[in-house]
Design an enzyme around this catalytic site. Sequence first.
Site, mmCIF file in Angstrom:
data_model
loop_
_atom_site.group_PDB
_atom_site.id
_atom_site.type_symbol
_atom_site.label_atom_id
_atom_site.label_comp_id
_atom_site.label_asym_id
_atom_site.label_seq_id
_atom_site.Cartn_x
_atom_site.Cartn_y
_atom_site.Cartn_z
ATOM 1 N N PRO A 263 0.818 -1.211 0.000
ATOM 2 C CG PRO A 263 -0.030 -1.037 2.171
ATOM 3 C CD PRO A 263 0.879 -1.860 1.325
ATOM 4 N NE ARG A 301 -3.628 11.851 -5.880
ATOM 5 C CZ ARG A 301 -4.899 11.704 -5.629
ATOM 6 N NH1 ARG A 301 -5.577 12.630 -4.980
ATOM 7 N NH2 ARG A 301 -5.522 10.620 -6.019
ATOM 8 C CB CYS A 331 1.283 30.932 -17.127
ATOM 9 S SG CYS A 331 1.288 32.663 -16.763
ATOM 10 C CE1 TYR A 359 1.901 7.382 -5.868
ATOM 11 C CE2 TYR A 359 -0.184 7.296 -4.707
ATOM 12 C CZ TYR A 359 0.920 6.653 -5.226
ATOM 13 O OH TYR A 359 1.051 5.293 -5.077
HETATM 14 C C1 LIG Z 1 1.877 2.454 -7.095
HETATM 15 C C2 LIG Z 1 2.018 1.045 -6.700
HETATM 16 C C3 LIG Z 1 1.540 0.604 -5.462
HETATM 17 C C4 LIG Z 1 0.817 1.507 -4.494
HETATM 18 O O1 LIG Z 1 -0.418 1.935 -4.969
HETATM 19 P P1 LIG Z 1 -1.377 2.769 -3.985
HETATM 20 O O2 LIG Z 1 -2.597 3.006 -4.794
HETATM 21 O O3 LIG Z 1 -0.679 4.023 -3.628
HETATM 22 O O4 LIG Z 1 -1.638 1.897 -2.803
HETATM 23 C C5 LIG Z 1 1.770 -0.714 -5.110
HETATM 24 N N1 LIG Z 1 2.403 -1.570 -5.939
HETATM 25 C C6 LIG Z 1 2.866 -1.177 -7.157
HETATM 26 C C7 LIG Z 1 3.571 -2.158 -7.993
HETATM 27 C C8 LIG Z 1 2.673 0.128 -7.575
HETATM 28 O O5 LIG Z 1 3.127 0.507 -8.781
#
Ligand SMILES: *Cc1c(COP(=O)(O)O)cnc(C)c1O
Length: 403
Positions: A263, A301, A331, A359
């Site tokens: 995660p 985002r 801009c 992010y």
């Molecule tokens: C980005 C990513 C995650 C984490 O995703 P989340 O949505 O931030 O939990 C986990 N594993 C891989 C391989 C990823 O590219």
Amino acid sequence: MQQLSNDQLLSVAEKFGTPTYVYHAEQINSRYQQLTNAFAQSDVKIFYACKALTNINILKYFKSIGSNIDCSSINEAKLALHAGFEPQQVLYTSNGIAFSEIEEAKNLGIHINIDSISGLEKFGKAFGHSYPVGIRLRPNIMAGGNLKISTGHDKSKFGIPIEQMDEILQLIKQYDLHIKILHIHTGSEIDDVEVFVKGIEVLFEIIPLFQELEVIDLGGGFKVKYAEGDKVTDIELLASKVKSAFDNHPNPNGKPLQIWFEPGKFLVSECGYLITQVNVVKPTPDILFVQINSGFNHLIRPMFYDAYHRIENISNPSGEIKTYTITGNICETDTFATDRDLTEIKESDYLAIFNAGAYGFEMSSNFNSRYKPAEVLIENNDARLIRRRDEWQDLLRGQIDIA
Ligand SMILES: *Cc1c(COP(=O)(O)O)cnc(C)c1O
């Protein structure tokens, strides 16, 4: 959830200036504990997907609370080792990388998930059975908050399509590959637990083909709350479904399977706030604009994913409610929120943008030659600067003036 108070956010703005990202360590810990508690009945390991937020102090904090770490580039893996993680706590889930990076990862002694037939073949030729690796599979499941963040469907570039299993098995035989991990990561913001269950069911069909398998890596993608009333991933339900699925499918090779998760957002989204200051209040015939000292150069985002971020006027938390459109100062259209009801805003007020840990800083840039924000970490009620705001020299760093 452990939120920072209005006063804590204000004092960061006053002490460190704005725009500034603030992270709350105890909030990270509470999400990490929620996961480890929920999965306490299963053999589960958590690998923080550090691309969400890589400040070295955040990495060290994860190390201190017992987390492992998942990386998306060789540099992230090196940052993780620099932060003090042991190689066996570091996982590199690669995608489309040069083989030289896979070799480098092997030399660092970290876990590697390989995501192409070509990568697997090169690995087999070079290392045969000597170094256990993982395979990132594409299970052809549509999941995630929107197409930009879906990674497991049948048009996705990520992973080896499950239809190519024969080729995978052929390579394993030819090079005596030692496959210890099967990995899937189907997307981000997956609020439906059944998506994970479906992924597990796809895996159970092929697990018997991998005689040396030790780990099932189910990726990340847990959804957190951005707006009031948002559905989130029910972690406790997920944990009970995962447990019963694995209890019902013992590993045919006799070794108990360990389950890994990666995660990112779930662990760091809610710990972060972007504190900004209002430059201009601009009434127009149709829209009441508020322009803050930020833009998608700091938090991409809203513009990139149409993401909703809660915003609050921390300078006037109990003022009269008015409807505003919040934009930045670059801009390019850089709307943070449209027709948002907020307590009355005056120029110089501080606005806090929520869910900014994941992010946020990580995807920031120097677009418009503006400085990247500072970063502050609050731990035990102590606010400390963990990255200074950019300065003039930072804009010229790396440039070669050939005049
Ligand atoms: C980005 C990513 C995650 C984490 O995703 P989340 O949505 O931030 O939990 C986990 N594993 C891989 C391989 C990823 O590219």
